[in-house]
Design a protein around this motif. Structure first.
Motif, PDB file in Angstrom:
ATOM      1  N   THR A 122      39.888  17.234  21.554  1.00 39.50           N
ATOM      2  CA  THR A 122      39.312  15.984  22.035  1.00 39.50           C
ATOM      3  C   THR A 122      39.155  14.994  20.894  1.00 39.50           C
ATOM      4  O   THR A 122      39.118  15.369  19.722  1.00 39.50           O
ATOM      5  N   ARG A 127      44.158   7.025  23.577  1.00 38.67           N
ATOM      6  CA  ARG A 127      45.261   7.967  23.790  1.00 38.67           C
ATOM      7  C   ARG A 127      46.432   7.692  22.857  1.00 38.67           C
ATOM      8  O   ARG A 127      47.033   8.625  22.306  1.00 38.67           O
ATOM      9  N   LEU A 147      42.317  15.574  25.237  1.00 38.97           N
ATOM     10  CA  LEU A 147      41.550  14.578  25.980  1.00 38.97           C
ATOM     11  C   LEU A 147      41.039  13.479  25.065  1.00 38.97           C
ATOM     12  O   LEU A 147      40.599  13.740  23.940  1.00 38.97           O
ATOM     13  N   CYS A 148      41.068  12.246  25.569  1.00 40.00           N
ATOM     14  CA  CYS A 148      40.404  11.116  24.934  1.00 40.00           C
ATOM     15  C   CYS A 148      39.413  10.562  25.952  1.00 40.00           C
ATOM     16  O   CYS A 148      39.424  10.965  27.120  1.00 40.00           O
ATOM     17  N   ASP A 151      40.476   9.698  29.505  1.00 36.89           N
ATOM     18  CA  ASP A 151      40.847  10.810  30.379  1.00 36.89           C
ATOM     19  C   ASP A 151      39.652  11.376  31.143  1.00 36.89           C
ATOM     20  O   ASP A 151      39.815  12.177  32.059  1.00 36.89           O
ATOM     21  N   GLU A 165      35.223  17.660  31.556  1.00 32.73           N
ATOM     22  CA  GLU A 165      36.587  17.450  32.029  1.00 32.73           C
ATOM     23  C   GLU A 165      37.473  18.619  31.621  1.00 32.73           C
ATOM     24  O   GLU A 165      38.306  19.096  32.418  1.00 32.73           O
ATOM     25  N   ARG A 169      39.357  20.902  34.340  1.00 35.26           N
ATOM     26  CA  ARG A 169      40.833  20.882  34.365  1.00 35.26           C
ATOM     27  C   ARG A 169      41.444  22.233  34.033  1.00 35.26           C
ATOM     28  O   ARG A 169      42.428  22.653  34.658  1.00 35.26           O
TER      29      ARG A 169
END
Length: 236
Positions: A122, A127, A147-148, A151, A165, A169
């Motif tokens: 992360t 992105r 992830l950023c 997202d 997240e 996910r």
């Protein structure tokens, strides 16, 4: 005081790792990119205003960069201009070969994956910058998910959104207490605490130090992410 561990350390199934300062050594590139953003908005180098803003950038390492610029410049248009200039400058520095993995970081990630755990990377960057860093290091295929803030609904650290997240996910863990969160700032630690992660560790390779980690509620403080695999197997 370090927060009490809430799960058996061997039950950790998902490991959420920060990038710059934790797995990636950027050698102060955040500050250099800030210089470009500040210049874009007419902040005079060496002025009290410049010094005050730079102090804030240092204090908020780990937070979403657009959130930092919103605080510094107020108006959304100015914040977006500053953020664009920052991301462009940071990307140029990355392209110039000025980043490297934290020693042992790639090996740690591979060892964690080899033990059956899922690793997610992360960042507080946009992105486009995250992808540039991953490409420069040859890490595009190192982990199954990166992830950023965008997202995860746009909120970066210290909110728990990216951790949650990753949990949703990957479906790697059945309980948030089976998640480990590791980063070099108090914002990383706080995001893990707020997500309910069972293990939340600060590492001494980046922006913040032990007192900040403890104040944010870390369960552990490590010299480096390279120590994480041994910690999770109970060897440390």
């Amino acid at each position: 005081m370090v927060r009490e561990l809430t799960t058996d350390i061997r039950d950790i199934r998902l490991v959420v790792l920060d990038m710059a300062g934790t797995t990636v050594a950027d050698g102060g590139l955040v500050e250099r990119a800030f210089e470009a953003a500040a210049a874009e908005l007419g902040v005079e180098p060496g002025s009290p205003d410049h010094a005050e803003k730079l102090d804030y950038v240092r204090a908020t390492m780990g937070e979403s960069k657009i959130s930092v610029f919103r605080h510094l410049f107020g108006a959304e248009e100015l914040a977006q201009r500053a953020n664009t200039a920052f991301e462009r400058a940071y990307g140029d520095l990355v392209d110039a070969g000025l980043i490297a993995p934290v020693p042992g970081a790639r090996e740690a990630i591979e060892e964690l994956a080899g033990s059956g755990r899922t690793v997610v990377l992360t960042t507080g960057f946009a992105r486009v910058t995250q992808d540039a860093v991953l490409a420069a290091l040859g890490w595009r295929d190192l982990v199954p998910l990166t992830l950023c803030p965008a997202d995860a609904g746009g909120r970066g650290r210290p909110f728990p959104d990216m951790v949650l997240e990753a949990f949703v996910r990957t479906k790697a863990a059945e309980d948030v207490r089976q998640v480990a969160v590791v980063g070099d700032t108090s914002y990383d630690v706080l995001s893990g605490v707020r997500a309910g992660a069972g293990l939340v560790a600060g590492v001494r390779t980046g922006a913040h130090a032990d007192d900040a980690f403890r104040a944010a509620g870390a369960t552990h403080v490590l010299d480096s992410v390279a120590q994480l695999p041994a910690l999770l197997t109970g060897a440390r």
